[in-house]
Scaffold this active site. Structure first.
Site, PDB file in Angstrom:
ATOM      1  N   HIS A  52      -1.370  -5.595   1.539  1.00 13.69           N
ATOM      2  CA  HIS A  52      -2.576  -6.418   1.417  1.00 13.69           C
ATOM      3  C   HIS A  52      -2.245  -7.638   0.562  1.00 13.69           C
ATOM      4  O   HIS A  52      -1.572  -7.522  -0.467  1.00 13.69           O
ATOM      5  CB  HIS A  52      -3.707  -5.624   0.736  1.00 13.69           C
ATOM      6  CG  HIS A  52      -4.654  -4.980   1.699  1.00 13.69           C
ATOM      7  ND1 HIS A  52      -4.865  -3.620   1.736  1.00 13.69           N
ATOM      8  CD2 HIS A  52      -5.472  -5.524   2.659  1.00 13.69           C
ATOM      9  CE1 HIS A  52      -5.764  -3.351   2.681  1.00 13.69           C
ATOM     10  NE2 HIS A  52      -6.140  -4.483   3.246  1.00 13.69           N
TER      11      HIS A  52
ATOM     12  N   CYS B 284      -7.253  -2.235   8.367  1.00  9.10           N
ATOM     13  CA  CYS B 284      -5.924  -2.265   7.746  1.00  9.10           C
ATOM     14  C   CYS B 284      -5.392  -0.852   7.567  1.00  9.10           C
ATOM     15  O   CYS B 284      -4.239  -0.559   7.885  1.00  9.10           O
ATOM     16  CB  CYS B 284      -5.974  -3.003   6.414  1.00  9.10           C
ATOM     17  SG  CYS B 284      -6.303  -4.761   6.637  1.00  9.10           S
TER      18      CYS B 284
ATOM     19  N   GLU C 184       0.827  -1.207   0.000  1.00  6.08           N
ATOM     20  CA  GLU C 184       0.000   0.000   0.000  1.00  6.08           C
ATOM     21  C   GLU C 184       0.864   1.262   0.000  1.00  6.08           C
ATOM     22  O   GLU C 184       1.871   1.341   0.693  1.00  6.08           O
ATOM     23  CB  GLU C 184      -0.897   0.015   1.251  1.00  6.08           C
ATOM     24  CG  GLU C 184      -1.914  -1.110   1.284  1.00  6.08           C
ATOM     25  CD  GLU C 184      -3.016  -0.962   0.242  1.00  6.08           C
ATOM     26  OE1 GLU C 184      -3.151   0.134  -0.335  1.00  6.08           O
ATOM     27  OE2 GLU C 184      -3.732  -1.962   0.011  1.00  6.08           O
TER      28      GLU C 184
END
Ligand code: PCA
Length: 201
Positions: free
Chosen positions: A164, A142, A80
């Site tokens: 992820h 998250c 990310e």
């Protein structure tokens, strides 16, 4: 030896297993380069889960933070790029459902990761694993853990971020419409990301 704090999550919503929980357990204590991995599985709980994560940061005093979660429906490993200052979405495991809430009233709108996410993706692709940078970690747990990890990292001048991963086959079989990977490939891909992060220091 330096410490890499690696976190995963417990099962949540109707995802009855969470492969990130098993991956962080398996990697706990592993040494990569100058780093020893210290792992923790986190609750999917906006209050206790995040408090436990923040407390663990104070106790462990890590030299790097990498957190993992599953992204239902994604078929690639996706490091990310950004965590945003918002909590919003499905109810957590305690039934708490924030709507349009800030994570930190005084905090910045967002933090950009300082992990070598491009190098992670390139190395994954070179080794035959589908991967791409993601530009949204969502607004659920998250994203919240990534935001808190980067807040700590900014203060302490260390690397931090979030990856992820797809579902595993067990979840994909149960859900029917989502892609999945084998547990073995998920673990190998995570190890590659950790190696690239450590190589960058
Ligand atoms: N994925 C969720 C929370 C736990 C997990 O594994 C998320 O993407 O926010």
């Amino acid at each position: 030896m330096k410490k890499l704090f690696l976190t995963g999550f417990e099962p949540f919503l109707d995802y009855h297993v969470n492969p990130t929980w098993d991956i962080v357990e398996k990697l706990n204590g592993t040494v990569i380069g100058d780093y020893k991995i210290v792992s923790k599985g986190l609750k999917v709980d906006f209050k206790d889960g995040i408090e436990e994560f923040k407390q663990a940061l104070e106790d462990i005093k890590p030299d790097m933070i990498i957190s993992l979660g599953i992204a239902a429906g994604r078929h690639k490993v996706t490091p990310e790029r950004i965590a945003i200052n918002i909590k919003d979405g499905d109810a957590d495991n305690q039934g708490y459902q924030p709507i349009d809430e800030l994570i930190d009233e005084e905090g910045p709108d967002a933090y950009l990761t300082n992990l070598p996410i491009r190098a992670m993706v390139n190395r994954l692709l070179n080794e035959g694993y589908p991967a791409e940078i993601s530009n949204s970690a969502g607004t659920y747990l998250c994203n919240n853990v990534m935001y808190e990890g980067l807040k700590y990292a900014t203060k302490h001048n260390i690397l931090a971020g979030f990856i992820h991963i797809p579902m595993n086959f067990e979840l994909a079989c149960k859900h029917g419409k989502y892609p999945g990977w084998s547990n073995h490939d998920l673990l190998s891909a995570v190890k590659i990301c950790l190696e690239e992060a450590i190589n960058a220091t």
